[in-house]
Design a protein around this motif. Structure first.
Motif, mmCIF file in Angstrom:
data_model
loop_
_atom_site.group_PDB
_atom_site.id
_atom_site.type_symbol
_atom_site.label_atom_id
_atom_site.label_comp_id
_atom_site.label_asym_id
_atom_site.label_seq_id
_atom_site.Cartn_x
_atom_site.Cartn_y
_atom_site.Cartn_z
ATOM 1 N N ASP A 39 0.810 -1.221 0.000
ATOM 2 C CA ASP A 39 0.000 0.000 0.000
ATOM 3 C C ASP A 39 0.839 1.265 0.000
ATOM 4 O O ASP A 39 0.366 2.328 -0.424
ATOM 5 C CB ASP A 39 -0.912 0.022 1.222
ATOM 6 N N ASP A 40 2.088 1.183 0.484
ATOM 7 C CA ASP A 40 2.919 2.383 0.648
ATOM 8 C C ASP A 40 3.486 2.807 -0.709
ATOM 9 O O ASP A 40 4.360 2.152 -1.272
ATOM 10 C CB ASP A 40 4.047 2.108 1.632
ATOM 11 N N LEU A 41 2.992 3.924 -1.213
ATOM 12 C CA LEU A 41 3.402 4.440 -2.524
ATOM 13 C C LEU A 41 4.296 5.670 -2.400
ATOM 14 O O LEU A 41 4.522 6.366 -3.389
ATOM 15 C CB LEU A 41 2.156 4.797 -3.345
ATOM 16 N N LEU A 79 1.277 12.045 -7.842
ATOM 17 C CA LEU A 79 0.651 12.308 -6.549
ATOM 18 C C LEU A 79 1.343 13.421 -5.766
ATOM 19 O O LEU A 79 1.062 13.605 -4.580
ATOM 20 C CB LEU A 79 0.651 11.026 -5.707
ATOM 21 N N GLY A 80 2.230 14.167 -6.406
ATOM 22 C CA GLY A 80 2.905 15.260 -5.716
ATOM 23 C C GLY A 80 4.047 14.783 -4.854
ATOM 24 O O GLY A 80 4.679 13.761 -5.143
ATOM 25 N N GLU A 81 4.311 15.510 -3.752
ATOM 26 C CA GLU A 81 5.422 15.188 -2.860
ATOM 27 C C GLU A 81 4.940 15.138 -1.408
ATOM 28 O O GLU A 81 5.384 15.906 -0.549
ATOM 29 C CB GLU A 81 6.537 16.228 -3.005
ATOM 30 N N PRO A 82 4.037 14.225 -1.091
ATOM 31 C CA PRO A 82 3.524 14.148 0.284
ATOM 32 C C PRO A 82 4.510 13.477 1.230
ATOM 33 O O PRO A 82 5.476 12.831 0.799
ATOM 34 C CB PRO A 82 2.262 13.294 0.120
ATOM 35 N N LEU A 83 4.233 13.619 2.511
ATOM 36 C CA LEU A 83 5.026 12.920 3.529
ATOM 37 C C LEU A 83 4.724 11.428 3.498
ATOM 38 O O LEU A 83 5.617 10.590 3.619
ATOM 39 C CB LEU A 83 4.710 13.496 4.916
ATOM 40 N N THR A 84 3.438 11.084 3.355
ATOM 41 C CA THR A 84 3.031 9.690 3.239
ATOM 42 C C THR A 84 2.019 9.564 2.108
ATOM 43 O O THR A 84 1.226 10.487 1.865
ATOM 44 C CB THR A 84 2.388 9.150 4.538
ATOM 45 N N ALA A 85 2.038 8.424 1.436
ATOM 46 C CA ALA A 85 1.073 8.126 0.368
ATOM 47 C C ALA A 85 0.758 6.646 0.453
ATOM 48 O O ALA A 85 1.627 5.800 0.202
ATOM 49 C CB ALA A 85 1.645 8.480 -1.003
ATOM 50 N N LEU A 92 -3.073 10.804 1.129
ATOM 51 C CA LEU A 92 -1.886 11.641 0.971
ATOM 52 C C LEU A 92 -1.807 12.613 2.146
ATOM 53 O O LEU A 92 -2.703 13.448 2.329
ATOM 54 C CB LEU A 92 -1.953 12.426 -0.340
ATOM 55 N N ASN A 93 -0.769 12.493 2.941
ATOM 56 C CA ASN A 93 -0.575 13.384 4.078
ATOM 57 C C ASN A 93 0.701 14.191 3.910
ATOM 58 O O ASN A 93 1.749 13.647 3.548
ATOM 59 C CB ASN A 93 -0.498 12.581 5.376
ATOM 60 N N SER A 94 0.606 15.481 4.150
ATOM 61 C CA SER A 94 1.741 16.387 4.013
ATOM 62 C C SER A 94 1.818 17.293 5.242
ATOM 63 O O SER A 94 0.859 17.404 6.012
ATOM 64 C CB SER A 94 1.587 17.260 2.757
ATOM 65 N N ILE A 95 2.960 17.925 5.426
ATOM 66 C CA ILE A 95 3.087 18.973 6.441
ATOM 67 C C ILE A 95 2.510 20.251 5.854
ATOM 68 O O ILE A 95 3.000 20.767 4.851
ATOM 69 C CB ILE A 95 4.552 19.184 6.850
ATOM 70 N N GLY A 96 1.434 20.743 6.443
ATOM 71 C CA GLY A 96 0.765 21.910 5.900
ATOM 72 C C GLY A 96 1.427 23.226 6.272
ATOM 73 O O GLY A 96 1.260 24.225 5.583
ATOM 74 N N PRO A 156 -7.013 13.421 -0.832
ATOM 75 C CA PRO A 156 -7.187 12.100 -1.441
ATOM 76 C C PRO A 156 -6.554 12.063 -2.824
ATOM 77 O O PRO A 156 -6.525 13.063 -3.538
ATOM 78 C CB PRO A 156 -8.712 11.962 -1.542
ATOM 79 N N GLY A 157 -6.014 10.921 -3.193
ATOM 80 C CA GLY A 157 -5.532 10.685 -4.541
ATOM 81 C C GLY A 157 -6.164 9.415 -5.071
ATOM 82 O O GLY A 157 -6.760 8.635 -4.310
ATOM 83 N N PHE A 158 -6.020 9.180 -6.361
ATOM 84 C CA PHE A 158 -6.575 7.971 -6.961
ATOM 85 C C PHE A 158 -5.592 7.438 -7.991
ATOM 86 O O PHE A 158 -5.029 8.214 -8.772
ATOM 87 C CB PHE A 158 -7.936 8.257 -7.605
ATOM 88 N N VAL A 159 -5.385 6.133 -7.961
ATOM 89 C CA VAL A 159 -4.497 5.489 -8.932
ATOM 90 C C VAL A 159 -5.178 4.229 -9.440
ATOM 91 O O VAL A 159 -6.035 3.638 -8.758
ATOM 92 C CB VAL A 159 -3.125 5.144 -8.326
ATOM 93 N N ASP A 160 -4.790 3.814 -10.628
ATOM 94 C CA ASP A 160 -5.308 2.584 -11.194
ATOM 95 C C ASP A 160 -4.948 1.421 -10.273
ATOM 96 O O ASP A 160 -3.806 1.303 -9.820
ATOM 97 C CB ASP A 160 -4.714 2.360 -12.579
ATOM 98 N N SER A 161 -5.928 0.560 -9.986
ATOM 99 C CA SER A 161 -5.685 -0.528 -9.038
ATOM 100 C C SER A 161 -4.584 -1.456 -9.517
ATOM 101 O O SER A 161 -3.866 -2.048 -8.691
ATOM 102 C CB SER A 161 -6.972 -1.320 -8.796
ATOM 103 N N ALA A 162 -4.405 -1.585 -10.832
ATOM 104 C CA ALA A 162 -3.363 -2.458 -11.353
ATOM 105 C C ALA A 162 -1.965 -1.910 -11.088
ATOM 106 O O ALA A 162 -0.981 -2.654 -11.175
ATOM 107 C CB ALA A 162 -3.563 -2.675 -12.847
ATOM 108 N N ALA A 163 -1.859 -0.618 -10.748
ATOM 109 C CA ALA A 163 -0.554 0.001 -10.511
ATOM 110 C C ALA A 163 -0.079 -0.163 -9.073
ATOM 111 O O ALA A 163 1.032 0.240 -8.746
ATOM 112 C CB ALA A 163 -0.618 1.484 -10.861
ATOM 113 N N VAL A 164 -0.923 -0.762 -8.226
ATOM 114 C CA VAL A 164 -0.601 -0.881 -6.804
ATOM 115 C C VAL A 164 -0.316 -2.342 -6.470
ATOM 116 O O VAL A 164 -1.190 -3.198 -6.637
ATOM 117 C CB VAL A 164 -1.754 -0.364 -5.925
#
Length: 573
Positions: free
Chosen positions: A123-125, A134-140, A305-309, A416-424
Motif C-alpha cells: 500500500d505504501d506508494l 501524486l505530488g510530494e507528500p510525507l506519506t502516500a 496523501l498526508n503532508s506537512i501543511g 485524497p488521490g486515486f491510482v489505477d488498481s493495477a498500478a498498486v
C-alpha cells in the motif's frame, strides 16, 4: 505445530473488534478475549490523522511507523489468544507492517508462545508519488482490500498485520477465507463490508457517540461489538454478555451513517449499495443485517496523501460582563496591529457563551479565539504569542487568556488521490517468509450516481411546533478528508414521511449557516429511514489541519439536532 480450526462453528464466523482508533481502550483486547467465544479479533488503529502521526514517527526513526500500543497489547494477550484459538487481524502496521510483524515475532519468542505471524504490504506508494502524479507528500498509502489478509489466514497465519487497508477489509478478509468466497461474490462481500463498517469503530456500534444515549441503561463502559457472519454475507451484530452499552437497530444505524457519502459505498473489493441494507432486531443486543447488494468495485484505488501543511498557533481571550462585542473588536485591532508580519491565515471566532445577569463569573464570560497558520514557524511562534501576552495590561477591562500561547506547532494536510488498481502491488507475506502477489481485480465498474428513490407521500400536518430536530431525529457525523458527512434518521414510517420532505439540502444550509456557501449533496436511504449529507470543504485540508472548532466534524450532527424546525405535533414525544 498443531493446526487449529478457523472457526468453532463452520456456518458462522464470529469476528470481534477491540480498537476503533489509535488510542482506544487499552484493555479492550483482553476484555474481548476473556468475555466469550470469538474466532477472529480485529483492531482498527488507522485514520487519516494517524497516518500523519506515524509518518512523523518514521521521520524520527525509520524502524517505527506502526501503532506501538498494539505491540504492548500483544505482550499481554498473545498467549491468551493462542490458548483460545482466536486469530488476530489488525491494521496496526501502519507505514511499517513488516517492522511490526518482526517485533511481534520477538514478543512471541520472549513469551514462548508459538505464533505464525504474517503481514500484508504494497500500500505504501511514498517512493512512487512522482511517477504516479501524486505530488510530494510525507506519506502516500493506497487503500487495499481484504484478499491479502484472506491469503495469509488461508495459509495458517495466527496473526495478520497490515498497512493501509480499508477498515472493512479487516472483516472481509477473514470472512472470504473462511467461507471460500470468490472475487466476484459481490453480494457476500458487500454484506461483510457492512458488518465490517459497523464494528470498525468499536463502541460507536454499542452506544458510544449515540444521539439517544439517555435510553441506554449503562454506558459506563460499553462493550465492544461482534459480527456473526454467515456464508451468504448476512450477519448479526452483538456484544459479549454482561458488557455495558447496547446493540439496537438505532445504534447500528448510527454507525452505518458514520463517514459515508453516497448510496454507493466504494471499496477495493466491492461497491456496496447502502440503500439495500435492511436491519432487524433479533432480540436483546442482537441486530440482523441482510439484503445487502454488491457491485464490481471501481477501477481505481483511493490513496491517502498526508503532508506537512505548515505551522499553527492560537490564543483565546476571555471577555466578561458588558460590551462583549466592543471588547472583542478592541482585542482584535490591537493584536493585528502589533504583528510584525501577518500570518497567511488568521481566523477569529467569538463564542457567546455568556449569560445575562450571570450568577458566576464563568457564566458571565465569552471567549474570543484567534487561530493563525503560516509556512514559517517564526511568524506564528513567539512573535505572535508575545503580542497577545503584551495586551494583558493594555486592552479591554478584565483582559486575560485561557492559557499562555506557546511556539507554533506543525499541522498536517490531507488530500485524497486515486491510482489505477493495477498500478498498486498487493502482497501477502506469509508466516514462513514466502511472498504471494495478490492479483488486481479485473472486473471493475465506474461509479455512478444512484437516482433518488421514489419518496413517500408527505405526512399530512394540521399543526406544528418549533422544536429541536433532535426531538424526533438522531444523527451521526464525521470527517471524510476535507469533507464532512451528516447522517440523519428516524424510527417510524410517519417520521420518515416528514423527515425526507423536510430535511432537504436547502433546509440543511439554512439550519447550519457555517456551510451555507459550500457544496452539499444528499443521499436518500429509505430502508434505514435516513438521509445522508456530504458537505464539501468544511474541514479544510482534513482533520490534521484543525481548520474549525470541531476539526473532525464529530458534533456537527448534534448541532443540527439542536436547531429548531416546525415539527408536526403528532410526532413530538
Amino acid at each position: 505445530m498443531t493446526e487449529r480450526s478457523f472457526a468453532t462453528t463452520p456456518e458462522v464466523l464470529r469476528i470481534g473488534n477491540c480498537s476503533g482508533f489509535y488510542g482506544d481502550r487499552f484493555s479492550a483486547m483482553r476484555e474481548m478475549l476473556d468475555g466469550g467465544a470469538l474466532d477472529v479479533l480485529t483492531g482498527d488503529y488507522l485514520a487519516e490523522l494517524t497516518m500523519l502521526i506515524l509518518g512523523r514517527d518514521r521521520m524520527k526513526d525509520p524502524e517505527l511507523g506502526y501503532a506501538k500500543t498494539f505491540l504492548r497489547q500483544a505482550e499481554e494477550c498473545l498467549g491468551l489468544a493462542v490458548e483460545r484459538g482466536v486469530r488476530i487481524v489488525v491494521n496496526a502496521g501502519g507505514l511499517n507492517p513488516a517492522g511490526l510483524a518482526g517485533k511481534l515475532r520477538e514478543v512471541a519468542a520472549s513469551l514462548d508462545v508459538p505464533v505464525r505471524c504474517a503481514h500484508v504490504e504494497g500500500d505504501d506508494l511514498t517512493a512512487r508519488t512522482e511517477e504516479l502524479g501524486l505530488g510530494e507528500p510525507l506519506t502516500a498509502n493506497a487503500y487495499l482490500g481484504g484478499w491479502g489478509i484472506a491469503r495469509c489466514l488461508a495459509e495458517g497465519a495466527d496473526v495478520v498485520v497490515t498497512g493501509r487497508v480499508t477498515d472493512a477489509a479487516l472483516v472481509t478478509g477473514p470472512a472470504a477465507a473462511h467461507f471460500g468466497w470468490a472475487r466476484t461474490d459481490y453480494d457476500e462481500l458487500a454484506g461483510a463490508v457492512v458488518a465490517g463498517h459497523v464494528i470498525e469503530c468499536g463502541t460507536q456500534a454499542t452506544g458510544g457517540n449515540f444521539s439517544f444515549f439517555t435510553e441506554i441503561a449503562d454506558l459506563t463502559r460499553p462493550g465492544f461489538p461482534i459480527a456473526e457472519i454467515a456464508g451468504d454475507g448476512s450477519s448479526v451484530i452483538t456484544k459479549h454478555p454482561g458488557t455495558g452499552g447496547a446493540v439496537t437497530v438505532d445504534t447500528v444505524t448510527a454507525q452505518l451513517m458514520y463517514e459515508v457519502d453516497t448510496a454507493r459505498y466504494a471499496g477495493p473489493d466491492v461497491t456496496t449499495r447502502l440503500d439495500t441494507v435492511a436491519l432487524e432486531q433479533h432480540g436483546p443486543d442482537r441486530v440482523g443485517i441482510r439484503g445487502v447488494v454488491g457491485e464490481p468495485p471501481p477501477p481505481s484505488l483511493k490513496v491517502s496523501l498526508n503532508s506537512i501543511g505548515g505551522y499553527r498557533n492560537e490564543v483565546e481571550f476571555v471577555l466578561t460582563g458588558l460590551d462583549i462585542h466592543a471588547k472583542a473588536e478592541l482585542a482584535r485591532e490591537q493584536l493585528e496591529a502589533g504583528l510584525v508580519k501577518r500570518p497567511r491565515e488568521m481566523t477569529w471566532t467569538l463564542a457567546r457563551t455568556d449569560a445575562v445577569d450571570a450568577d458566576t463569573q464563568e457564566r458571565a464570560s465569552a471567549t474570543l479565539r484567534c487561530v493563525v497558520r503560516d509556512p514559517d514557524a517564526d511568524v506564528v511562534g513567539r512573535s505572535f504569542a508575545n503580542v497577545a501576552v503584551e495586551l494583558a495590561l493594555a486592552s479591554y477591562p478584565g483582559c486575560h487568556l485561557t492559557s499562555v500561547p506557546r511556539s507554533g506547532s506543525v499541522y498536517g494536510a490531507f488530500a485524497p488521490g486515486f491510482v489505477d488498481s493495477a498500478a498498486v502491488p498487493h502482497r501477502a507475506v506469509l508466516a514462513d517468509g514466502a511472498t504471494v502477489d495478490i492479483e488486481p481485480i479485473r472486473d471493475t465498474r465506474a461509479l455512478a450516481d444512484v437516482a433518488e428513490p421514489e419518496l413517500p407521500e408527505p405526512l399530512p400536518t394540521e399543526s406544528t411546533r418549533h422544536e429541536p430536530l433532535g426531538v424526533v431525529a438522531a444523527a451521526r457525523s464525521g470527517d471524510k478528508g476535507g469533507n464532512a458527512n451528516v447522517g440523519v434518521w428516524v424510527r417510524t414510517d410517519d417520521e420518515w414521511r416528514w423527515l425526507v420532505h423536510t430535511l432537504t439540502v436547502e433546509r440543511l444550509r439554512s439550519l447550519l449557516p457555517e456551510i451555507a456557501d459550500l457544496p452539499v449533496t444528499r443521499a436518500v436511504l429509505p430502508n434505514l429511514r435516513a438521509v445522508n449529507f456530504v458537505v464539501e470543504g468544511v474541514l479544510g485540508d482534513g482533520a490534521a489541519s484543525q481548520a474549525r472548532f470541531d476539526p473532525q466534524a464529530k458534533a456537527l450532527g448534534e448541532w443540527l439536532r439542536s436547531r429548531r424546525v416546525p415539527v408536526p405535533e403528532e410526532l413530538i414525544p
